[in-house]
Structure formats: structure tokens, C-alpha cells
Write a protein that holds these residues in place. Structure first.
Motif, PDB file in Angstrom:
ATOM      1  N   LEU A   1       0.827  -1.204   0.000  1.00 20.18           N
ATOM      2  CA  LEU A   1       0.000   0.000   0.000  1.00 20.18           C
ATOM      3  C   LEU A   1       0.862   1.254   0.000  1.00 20.18           C
ATOM      4  CD1 LEU A   1      -2.864   1.118   0.109  1.00 20.18           C
ATOM      5  CD2 LEU A   1      -2.764   0.978   2.602  1.00 20.18           C
ATOM      6  N   LEU A   2       2.015   1.163   0.628  1.00 14.60           N
ATOM      7  CA  LEU A   2       2.927   2.299   0.705  1.00 14.60           C
ATOM      8  C   LEU A   2       3.323   2.797  -0.683  1.00 14.60           C
ATOM      9  CD1 LEU A   2       4.984   4.154   2.213  1.00 14.60           C
ATOM     10  CD2 LEU A   2       6.567   2.223   2.185  1.00 14.60           C
ATOM     11  N   VAL A   3       3.587   1.876  -1.607  1.00 17.42           N
ATOM     12  CA  VAL A   3       4.006   2.270  -2.954  1.00 17.42           C
ATOM     13  C   VAL A   3       2.931   3.115  -3.626  1.00 17.42           C
ATOM     14  CG1 VAL A   3       4.594   1.410  -5.248  1.00 17.42           C
ATOM     15  CG2 VAL A   3       5.488   0.247  -3.237  1.00 17.42           C
ATOM     16  N   GLY A   4       1.694   2.611  -3.621  1.00 21.25           N
ATOM     17  CA  GLY A   4       0.620   3.345  -4.278  1.00 21.25           C
ATOM     18  C   GLY A   4       0.318   4.683  -3.635  1.00 21.25           C
ATOM     19  N   VAL A   5       0.242   4.707  -2.306  1.00 16.53           N
ATOM     20  CA  VAL A   5      -0.087   5.957  -1.613  1.00 16.53           C
ATOM     21  C   VAL A   5       1.024   6.990  -1.801  1.00 16.53           C
ATOM     22  CG1 VAL A   5      -0.530   7.007   0.635  1.00 16.53           C
ATOM     23  CG2 VAL A   5      -1.582   4.822   0.058  1.00 16.53           C
ATOM     24  N   THR A   6       2.266   6.546  -1.776  1.00 14.67           N
ATOM     25  CA  THR A   6       3.382   7.475  -1.988  1.00 14.67           C
ATOM     26  C   THR A   6       3.287   8.139  -3.351  1.00 14.67           C
ATOM     27  OG1 THR A   6       4.853   6.208  -0.538  1.00 14.67           O
ATOM     28  CG2 THR A   6       5.886   7.689  -2.114  1.00 14.67           C
ATOM     29  N   LEU A   7       3.035   7.340  -4.385  1.00 21.41           N
ATOM     30  CA  LEU A   7       2.942   7.899  -5.730  1.00 21.41           C
ATOM     31  C   LEU A   7       1.734   8.820  -5.872  1.00 21.41           C
ATOM     32  CD1 LEU A   7       3.934   4.762  -7.835  1.00 21.41           C
ATOM     33  CD2 LEU A   7       5.309   6.793  -7.390  1.00 21.41           C
ATOM     34  N   VAL A   8       0.607   8.422  -5.285  1.00 22.64           N
ATOM     35  CA  VAL A   8      -0.589   9.273  -5.334  1.00 22.64           C
ATOM     36  C   VAL A   8      -0.323  10.608  -4.646  1.00 22.64           C
ATOM     37  CG1 VAL A   8      -2.928   9.532  -4.427  1.00 22.64           C
ATOM     38  CG2 VAL A   8      -2.266   7.401  -5.538  1.00 22.64           C
TER      39      VAL A   8
ATOM     40  N   VAL B   1      -4.234  16.245 -15.961  1.00 26.18           N
ATOM     41  CA  VAL B   1      -3.104  15.318 -15.790  1.00 26.18           C
ATOM     42  C   VAL B   1      -3.200  14.606 -14.447  1.00 26.18           C
ATOM     43  CG1 VAL B   1      -0.598  15.183 -15.544  1.00 26.18           C
ATOM     44  CG2 VAL B   1      -1.593  16.621 -17.316  1.00 26.18           C
ATOM     45  N   LEU B   2      -3.551  15.359 -13.403  1.00 30.41           N
ATOM     46  CA  LEU B   2      -3.624  14.782 -12.061  1.00 30.41           C
ATOM     47  C   LEU B   2      -4.685  13.690 -11.992  1.00 30.41           C
ATOM     48  CD1 LEU B   2      -2.750  14.846  -9.096  1.00 30.41           C
ATOM     49  CD2 LEU B   2      -4.438  16.648  -8.711  1.00 30.41           C
ATOM     50  N   TYR B   3      -5.850  13.943 -12.559  1.00 29.69           N
ATOM     51  CA  TYR B   3      -6.925  12.956 -12.494  1.00 29.69           C
ATOM     52  C   TYR B   3      -6.572  11.701 -13.278  1.00 29.69           C
ATOM     53  CZ  TYR B   3      -9.713  16.708 -10.496  1.00 29.69           C
ATOM     54  OH  TYR B   3     -10.182  17.723  -9.686  1.00 29.69           O
ATOM     55  N   VAL B   4      -5.910  11.875 -14.422  1.00 30.94           N
ATOM     56  CA  VAL B   4      -5.502  10.703 -15.210  1.00 30.94           C
ATOM     57  C   VAL B   4      -4.487   9.867 -14.438  1.00 30.94           C
ATOM     58  CG1 VAL B   4      -4.261   9.965 -17.285  1.00 30.94           C
ATOM     59  CG2 VAL B   4      -6.011  11.730 -17.451  1.00 30.94           C
ATOM     60  N   VAL B   5      -3.476  10.546 -13.870  1.00 31.92           N
ATOM     61  CA  VAL B   5      -2.433   9.828 -13.137  1.00 31.92           C
ATOM     62  C   VAL B   5      -3.013   9.117 -11.916  1.00 31.92           C
ATOM     63  CG1 VAL B   5      -0.329  10.122 -11.775  1.00 31.92           C
ATOM     64  CG2 VAL B   5      -0.566  11.304 -13.949  1.00 31.92           C
TER      65      VAL B   5
ATOM     66  N   ALA C   1      -4.595   4.181  -9.132  1.00 29.90           N
ATOM     67  CA  ALA C   1      -5.606   3.512  -8.318  1.00 29.90           C
ATOM     68  C   ALA C   1      -5.519   1.998  -8.456  1.00 29.90           C
ATOM     69  CB  ALA C   1      -7.002   3.995  -8.713  1.00 29.90           C
ATOM     70  N   VAL C   2      -5.054   1.513  -9.621  1.00 31.92           N
ATOM     71  CA  VAL C   2      -4.900   0.070  -9.812  1.00 31.92           C
ATOM     72  C   VAL C   2      -3.912  -0.492  -8.793  1.00 31.92           C
ATOM     73  CG1 VAL C   2      -4.201  -1.728 -11.446  1.00 31.92           C
ATOM     74  CG2 VAL C   2      -5.435   0.286 -12.263  1.00 31.92           C
ATOM     75  N   SER C   3      -2.812   0.227  -8.562  1.00 28.31           N
ATOM     76  CA  SER C   3      -1.807  -0.230  -7.598  1.00 28.31           C
ATOM     77  C   SER C   3      -2.373  -0.260  -6.183  1.00 28.31           C
ATOM     78  CB  SER C   3      -0.580   0.690  -7.649  1.00 28.31           C
ATOM     79  OG  SER C   3      -0.029   0.714  -8.946  1.00 28.31           O
ATOM     80  N   VAL C   4      -3.179   0.739  -5.842  1.00 31.14           N
ATOM     81  CA  VAL C   4      -3.772   0.782  -4.505  1.00 31.14           C
ATOM     82  C   VAL C   4      -4.745  -0.380  -4.316  1.00 31.14           C
ATOM     83  CG1 VAL C   4      -5.173   2.163  -2.926  1.00 31.14           C
ATOM     84  CG2 VAL C   4      -3.479   3.291  -4.377  1.00 31.14           C
ATOM     85  N   VAL C   5      -5.518  -0.686  -5.352  1.00 32.22           N
ATOM     86  CA  VAL C   5      -6.452  -1.812  -5.273  1.00 32.22           C
ATOM     87  C   VAL C   5      -5.698  -3.119  -5.055  1.00 32.22           C
ATOM     88  CG1 VAL C   5      -8.121  -3.180  -6.580  1.00 32.22           C
ATOM     89  CG2 VAL C   5      -8.253  -0.691  -6.629  1.00 32.22           C
ATOM     90  N   ILE C   6      -4.594  -3.297  -5.784  1.00 29.88           N
ATOM     91  CA  ILE C   6      -3.788  -4.508  -5.616  1.00 29.88           C
ATOM     92  C   ILE C   6      -3.265  -4.603  -4.189  1.00 29.88           C
ATOM     93  CG2 ILE C   6      -1.664  -5.670  -6.353  1.00 29.88           C
ATOM     94  CD1 ILE C   6      -2.110  -4.499  -9.127  1.00 29.88           C
TER      95      ILE C   6
END
Length: 852
Positions: free
Chosen positions: A511-518, A721-725, A730-735
Motif C-alpha cells: 500500500l505504501l508504494v501506491g499511496v506514496t505515488l498518489v 493530468v492529475l486525475y488521469v495519473v 488507483a490500480v496499484s492501490v487496489v492490488i
């Protein structure tokens, strides 16, 4: 051993579903990205080929300047040419009811073009124009309306709209190009250009395309498109041939290719954009697969740890380490093959669905897409998925195989921080964290983006390595509240969450990876916007300026501007037309405006006018350079009251060429009238206010400028750009959330006897369910907290490295968005805990105590 492996797969199949979902999501993302890239590229090739390959040869300019008009005559007179049609395309400015707009003016499409008339007809006279659907929709124009087109700084040509054209299927106008069409003479008048951008040629039946192309190269002095350098210069020409076409004038280089070769060249140029899109999508797919690898490694680590006694028994009855490794690898391989195949199929099907949806929308921006999927889009995601599973499972497999038979019959320990391996890992992690932090600081201070990127990746790797120390510590801190408030279930939940530090670190790291990038993306985008906005406010202090193009502003218009929602202040700006004397040279018909205290009150940065005092005159840098004026020079201004000598100050604060104080404007005299109005806009959404201003002044003969429009445009781009990214991340966070659910499920199975003992001691099923839910939420909060902190640091550091050299960095943290991410993670964690919590509470104490 094979029988044992097959039996294990059958018994463990349900426990492999969760990591299977993780790999399906990652592989589907990659497959959809590749298939979409191939579809876009194939659609471009199909679209281009459908136009140019119908011609035997194409003569085109290798530069932005058109070919001389004589080139068409030369081509038409070449032996073997049956028909040659010249086309001109160049930029122009179109004045519309909604304001000036940049357009690409082009000669009317030929019969071979895929562009089709939707309404009306194509132009027949010089005062007629046809608009692409893109332009007609954007500027709210229809057949019968009148517009004006002009070249840069040239007079306008009044024309009537006679047709609306769907030009999206033509490769030259695809992608939302704002195209308008007219006759050759009309386009030349609108753009200030003469000649032709392109000549399409058909040959007689007696000549082949290659023969005709060679003849045209000889006559025109043109070369193959591939021989053009990056600077547009030709590799060589036929001596003397160019002079026949161009005379003694220098001209842009000419390329001559067969229709097929020219189509290939145009395809390669247009496909570059699709390659960028595909690369961006694959980068996010790589992030998703990385998170999947963390989930898979954690899952196999737990499963193999639970089978320690089984492994020991196999070793005791004669199985070698190689056989144990082989059996576990086969399980991982089977998992990877099955779920990667499913993910690949879902990804390609998803791409097909998106293509069908896009075609059904009937967009004029893009032509109809042709669904294209090669063997690459099938094999690459499938193979990558299998490799990711094998690589992720390798370490747990090797760890399980190292345990001796007798030692494996006892509970297996984990690598703790105080063990040799744990100390080495933490020491390396701290070193990487320190080195990465240093690179981040270096990137900020030197505005060196590469150093900032390297620092971010290095420090993040260090955080992952020290996770077994960092995550339990943070979990205990966050868990202090539920432990104190909820009593025994809360304390037990915290204890279970940190009982296995490595497992807790792996679960939270996903979860850390996805939240950090978001968080990094959100903070970076908002801080960049705030920094650039502050710079705009400093340089261009006026939110919106409404300036009369001829004469003065009507008093009623100023009153209407005051009534617009979002306008917090309006100041009228008087002005006069004067003559200016600089170094003995007189410049007539110069507009000078005066500012007062009322004007200063509506400026974003009134300090920019501190140097504007009585006796001084502000001049913009562009005008100062053109007139040879420097700070401190004396400028003589002549109005209706005689000459007034002022001291020049070079400054672009207001954007007007010449600015004086109100008192000096009174001294200058002349025909003083209200030339402009400065508007101060409320904080928030400047875009809607700017649109309202445009509506009010639509027919007033004025120009609207100021920094608010630039801020609104920048905000729209960054938001998109922000909404697309964020959607892709979000796929990473779901995983990662799937990983939390999987870890909880397996942990509940491991703690069956513990749960039974708690039930026997009086713990209710509701308390057990609450305990599992708290553990899930705790792990999610650890990932969110640590990821948010790292994301804020990385986002701010990234902005510093990117724009720190241009403007001071203004840190803006979107707390609302980060709070939404945290809330969503908590809710998702609670949902993920439902099945594990139900399973933990379902078994009766007696049955659970009997479990071995």
C-alpha cells in the motif's frame, strides 16, 4: 514429488486466489496498454495510408515555409504527370464572438481526403470559409455566421461560413486540429503565405510511381524525405534544378517521395505521440506489477511458512533441497501461467471495449479506431506476469528449503532486526535513505531533476529495506489509540499486527508504494501550480484587464463587469494617445495609461508599482528594447498640455507599453478617457469568472487579458493530468488492498488455536471480528501515513528540482485529497477484513482447539 506438488496445488488453490487477483490486475493493465498502443498506431497507419497511397508521388516542403508557387507548374509540366494538385496549410488568427482563436487554414480537401462536409458546402469564393467541426463547436459557429481571419499583425479578411466539415478522419487534421478551409487565394490572404505546403501527384498509366518520383526529384531538385536532416536541410540536390523552380531566391527544402513512402514517413511522425502514451501507460503497469510482486512474495512466504512441518517431513523421508525447491517453483509457475493468461485475456478484451466505446461516441477529434492486437501484446504481458510471479516466489522458496529436517519440525523464526541478516538489511536501508535524502536536497538546490529522481528512488528503496523496523514502530504508535480505547481486542490487534515484523512490513509496503505515488503526484501538481501562480501574480499583477481596442470603455460596460460573480474589485484606468521623444527620435501615436490608488488596490502585487512615482514612466521590456530605452533614461511625453519629461523605469508589471501616475497623466493632458478596467478576482475558480467576463464583453469591441486566464488554463491542464495519473495509480492501490485481505486471511488460519483460546476465555465473536478489523485498518493506516509523509517530501522536492530555478517554491498540500485517500483506505481495509473476521469468529472453541 510430482504427486505431492499436484496435491498441494489442489489443497492450496483457494489460498492462491488473492495473489492471483493481484497478478491479473497488473498483467491486464500491461496487456491493455500494449494493445491500446498498437490500436492507436494501427489506426494512424490505416488513416494515413487511405489518403497518400492513392497518389503516385507527393512533393512536400521539408520546412515550415511553403514551396514557391512555381513548383506546382514545374510538377505539372513533368513528363508522366497526369494531374497535380497543390495544397497550402499555415497558421492564422480567427476573430470570433468568443474571442480570437488560432486556426490552421488550409485549401479545401480534395476528393481523396477522408474529410466530409457535414453541413453546407465547401467554399467557392475568396470570401467564403468552411470550418472543421472542432472549430465550429469550440467557437459556437454555424453556417451563415461571419468571422474575420488575419495573418500576424495583418489586416483581417471578413468571410462567411458556408460549411461545416468533419475533418477528424484526415491524417493532416486529426487529433483535434483547429482547421478551417478555403480557396488557395483565400488561405494565402488569411495566413500571409504564398505557394504550397504539399503537392499530390498522379501519373499516367505508362509510368510507375518510382519512375515518376525520380523525374520529379530531377525537375524540382527535391530529395527523398529520409535524406532530410533534423534541421530541415536537404542532403543534396540536383545541380541547377532548384534554380529553375525558385529562381535566385532561397526556399525551404523540397522532398519528393512515392505516395507509399510519404505515408510511411507521416505515419512515423504521427505515431510518435502514440508511443509516448503507450510508454506512460506501461510505466504505470510496471508500478502495478511491482506491487503485485510484493503481494505474491508475502503470500508465498506465509504459505510456505505454514507448511514448515510438511517440508520437514518430506526432507526427513529423503526429499532433497532441490526437490523441495522444484515443487514450490512448479506451484509458482502454475499460479503465474493460469492467472497471467486470465489477465492477458481481460486486458485485451478491455482494450477492445474501450475502442468500441470510443468509436460509438462519434468524436470529431479522432478518427474511427481500428482494433489491432499483435502477438506481442499477448506474449509480452503473459511472460512478464509469469516471470514476476517466479521472481517474487523465489526468495520464500529458497528460505524454506534451507531449513534442516529436524530444525523444521520446530517453529521457524523470522529474520529480526537484531539478527545478522536483519542488521545488514537495516544498515543498507539507512545508508540508501541517507544517500537518497542527500540527492533530493542536491536536486532542489541545483534544480537538477535527474538528481532529484535518483534521490527519490534511492531513498524509497531504503525505506522498503528498513520496513521491518519502521512499520512495527509506526503501528505501535498509531495503535496506541485503539489499544487504550477498545481494551483487550485493541491491544491484541496491535500485537498481532506487529508479531511478524517482516510480514507486516511487506503488507504495508504494498500500500505504501501506491499511496506514496498518489500523494507525490497530488502535492507536486498543486505545489507547482501554486508556485507558478505566485510567479504570475508577481510578474503580471492584474487578474483581468479589459482594454478598449478603439476609443474608450462604455460606462455601462464597467458597471456590468462589477456585477459579475467572482469579481471582487474593478478599477478604471484612464489613458491618452501621445507622442514620445527618446534620444531625439519622436514616436507618434503611443498609448499611455495612468494608475491611481484605486488601481493599486486591485493588483495582486502592488509592490511592483513602488518605483512608479510622479516624474517616472514605466515601459515594458519589449518596448524598451525596441525603442532603445534603459532604466534612468529621459523620455519626453507630448500630449495636449505640452511636453513633460519623465524618467524611464523598465518593468512589465501591468503589461501596458507606457504607464504613468494619475497626476502625471493630468499634466500630460490630451484626449484622456477610460481606456481599460482592471479586475480583481476572488480566490478559487478563476476559469468560470474569466468565461463570464468574456460573455459580458463579447460584442463590446474590447480585448481581455491578465494573468487569471493563464492561471485558469494551467489549472485545467494540471487537473486533467492529475486525475488521469491518480486513476492509473488507483490500480496499484487496489492490488495493495487485495494483499491486505490476503495477509489477514492467511494470518487468521495461522492463529486458529489462538482464536480458539480467546473464545474459550470468554471473548465473543463480535470481539474477534473487531480485532481482525482493527488489525486490517491499522496496517492500512501505517501504509497511508508513511506513504503520505514520503509523498509530500518527494512532491515538494520534485517541484523544487523542476521549477526551483525559475520561481520560489510555494508548498501547497491538498489535505482534502489526502484525507479522502486515507478515508478510502480505511473503508477498503474494513471491507477487506470482512471475510477473514467472519472466518475467525465462525469456528467453535472446541473445534479450534483440536486443530493441529
Amino acid at each position: 514429488m510430482w504427486q505431492v506438488t499436484i496435491a498441494s496445488l489442489r489443497s492450496q488453490s483457494r489460498r492462491l486466489v488473492a495473489p492471483g487477483i493481484a497478478i491479473i490486475l497488473g498483467v491486464a493493465f500491461a496487456a491493455a496498454s500494449l494493445s491500446l498502443g498498437q490500436t492507436l498506431g494501427g489506426s494512424v497507419r490505416s488513416m494515413v495510408a487511405g489518403y497518400y497511397t492513392d497518389y503516385d508521388a507527393v512533393v512536400a516542403t521539408g520546412d515550415t515555409e511553403p514551396m514557391p508557387a512555381a513548383t506546382l507548374t514545374t510538377v505539372q509540366e513533368t513528363e508522366g504527370v497526369q494531374r497535380a494538385v497543390g495544397e497550402l496549410r499555415a497558421g492564422s488568427t480567427m476573430a470570433t464572438p468568443t474571442g480570437p482563436a488560432y486556426v490552421v487554414a488550409a485549401t479545401s480537401p480534395t476528393e481523396q481526403s477522408s474529410a466530409r462536409v457535414e453541413d453546407g458546402r465547401l467554399p467557392r469564393a475568396a470570401d467564403e470559409i468552411a470550418l472543421s467541426r472542432v472549430v465550429a463547436s469550440a467557437d459556437q459557429l454555424a453556417v451563415g455566421d461571419e468571422v474575420s481571419l488575419s495573418a500576424d499583425e495583418g489586416p483581417g479578411s471578413e468571410v462567411t461560413v458556408v460549411g461545416i466539415v468533419d475533418a477528424g478522419a484526415d491524417p493532416r487534421y486529426a487529433g483535434g486540429t483547429p482547421a478551417v478551409f478555403g480557396s488557395h487565394d483565400a488561405v494565402s490572404a488569411w495566413t500571409g503565405e504564398d505557394g504550397y505546403s504539399e503537392i499530390v501527384v498522379r501519373g499516367t498509366e505508362e509510368v510507375t510511381a518510382d519512375e515518376l518520383t525520380d523525374r520529379l526529384r530531377e525537375r524540382t531538385g527535391g530529395v527523398a524525405g529520409a535524406s532530410l536532416g533534423d534541421d530541415g536541410a536537404t542532403g543534396s540536390t540536383t545541380e541547377g534544378a532548384t534554380d529553375d523552380v525558385n529562381g535566385d531566391d532561397e526556399s525551404s527544402p523540397v522532398t519528393v517521395d512515392t505516395g507509399t513512402d510519404h505515408a510511411d514517413a507521416v505515419t512515423a511522425r504521427l505515431a510518435g505521440g502514440t508511443d509516448v502514451i503507450t510508454g506512460m501507460l506501461l510505466a504505470f503497469a510496471a508500478v502495478a506489477l511491482f506491487v503485485s510482486a510484493i503481494v505474491i512474495a508475502n503470500t508465498f512466504g506465509i504459505l510456505l511458512a505454514r507448511r514448515t512441518r510438511e517440508t520437514a517431513l518430506l526432507r526427513a523421508v529423503g526429499s532433497t533441497r532441490a526437490q523441495v525447491v522444484q515443487g514450490a517453483v512448479v506451484e509458482a509457475l502454475a499460479t503465474g501461467v493460469v492467472f497471467s493468461a486470465i489477465g492477458t485475456a481481460i486486458g485485451i478484451a478491455l482494450c477492445g471495449g474501450l475502442v468500441a466505446l470510443a468509436n460509438a461516441s462519434g468524436s470529431s477529434t479522432f478518427p474511427e479506431l481500428v482494433f489491432t492486437t499483435s502477438i506481442t501484446a499477448v506474449l509480452v504481458p503473459f511472460v512478464v506476469g509469469v516471470v514476476v510471479v517466479l521472481a517474487a516466489a523465489l526468495r520464500p522458496v529458497l528460505r524454506a528449503s534451507r531449513v534442516a529436517p529436524l530444525e523444521a519440525l520446530r517453529p521457524a523464526g523470522t529474520v529480526a532486526a537484531r539478527s545478522t541478516a536483519g542488521l545488514v538489511r537495516i544498515g543498507l536501508g539507512l545508508a540508501l535513505l541517507a544517500g537518497g535524502a542527500g540527492l533530493l536536497v542536491l536536486g532542489w538546490q541545483t534544480a537538477f531533476l535527474a538528481a532529484g529522481l535518483a534521490g527519490g528512488m534511492t531513498s524509497f528503496l531504503g525505506v522498503l529495506l528498513i520496513g521491518s523496523l519502521l512499520v512495527p514502530t509506526l503501528a505501535r504508535i498509531i495503535g496506541a489509540v485503539p489499544a487504550a480505547v477498545l481494551g483487550a481486542p485493541g491491544r491484541l490487534a496491535v500485537g498481532n499486527a506487529v508479531a511478524n515484523p517482516r510480514r507486516a512490513a511487506a503488507t504495508a509496503s504494498a500500500l505504501l508504494v501506491g499511496v506514496t505515488l498518489v500523494t507525490m503526484t497530488a502535492v507536486g501538481a498543486r505545489s507547482a501550480e501554486a508556485s507558478i501562480t505566485a510567479e504570475l501574480d508577481d510578474r503580471y499583477s492584474v487578474d483581468a484587464a479589459v482594454t478598449a481596442t478603439d476609443g474608450e470603455l462604455e460606462p455601462g460596460l464597467v458597471d456590468d463587469l462589477r456585477e459579475i460573480d467572482g469579481v471582487t474589485g474593478v478599477a478604471t484606468v484612464p489613458g491618452s494617445e501621445v507622442s514620445l521623444g527618446v534620444d531625439g527620435t519622436t514616436h507618434e501615436a503611443q498609448a499611455v495609461v495612468g494608475v491611481s490608488d484605486e488601481t493599486r488596490s486591485v493588483l495582486r502585487n502592488g509592490d511592483r508599482l513602488d518605483r512608479l512615482t510622479d516624474g517616472t514612466i514605466y515601459v515594458t521590456s519589449d518596448v524598451a528594447e525596441g525603442f532603445g530605452v534603459a532604466d534612468g533614461d529621459r523620455v519626453t511625453v507630448r500630449g495636449g498640455s505640452g511636453p513633460v519629461t519623465l524618467t524611464a523605469v523598465v518593468d512589465d508589471a501591468l503589461g501596458y507599453d507606457w504607464v504613468v501616475t494619475g497626476a502625471d497623466l493630468d499634466r500630460i493632458g490630451g484626449d484622456v478617457a477610460t481606456r481599460a478596467a482592471f479586475l480583481r478576482l476572488a480566490e478559487g475558480d478563476p476559469g468560470s469568472t474569466v468565461e463570464a467576463i468574456d460573455e459580458v464583453v463579447a460584442d463590446a469591441g474590447v480585448e481581455v487579458g491578465g494573468s487569471a486566464a493563464q492561471r485558469a488554463e494551467m489549472s485545467q491542464v494540471l487537473d486533467a493530468v492529475l486525475y488521469v495519473v491518480l486513476s492509473l495509480l488507483a490500480v496499484s492501490v487496489v492490488i495493495a488492498l487485495v494483499g491486505i485481505a490476503n495477509t489477514l486471511s492467511l494470518s487468521v488460519l495461522e492463529r486458529t488455536q489462538e482464536s480458539a483460546l480467546l473464545r474459550a476465555l470468554g471473548t465473543t465473536r463480535a470481539q474477534l471480528r473487531r480485532m481482525v478489523a482493527i488489525e486490517s485498518v491499522l496496517l492500512a493506516l501505517v501504509g497511508v501515513t508513511l506513504g503520505s509523509a514520503l509523498g509530500i517530501v518527494y512532491g515538494v522536492a520534485g517541484v523544487g528540482a523542476l521549477v526551483g530555478e525559475l520561481t520560489p517554491v510555494v508548498v501547497e498540500i491538498p489535505w482534502g485529497l489526502l484525507g479522502g485517500v486515507a478515508a478510502a483506505a480505511v473503508v477498503a481495509a474494513l471491507v477487506a477484513a470482512v471475510l477473514p473476521a467472519v472466518r475467525a469468529a465462525r469456528v467453535s472453541p472446541a473445534a479450534a482447539l483440536a486443530t493441529d
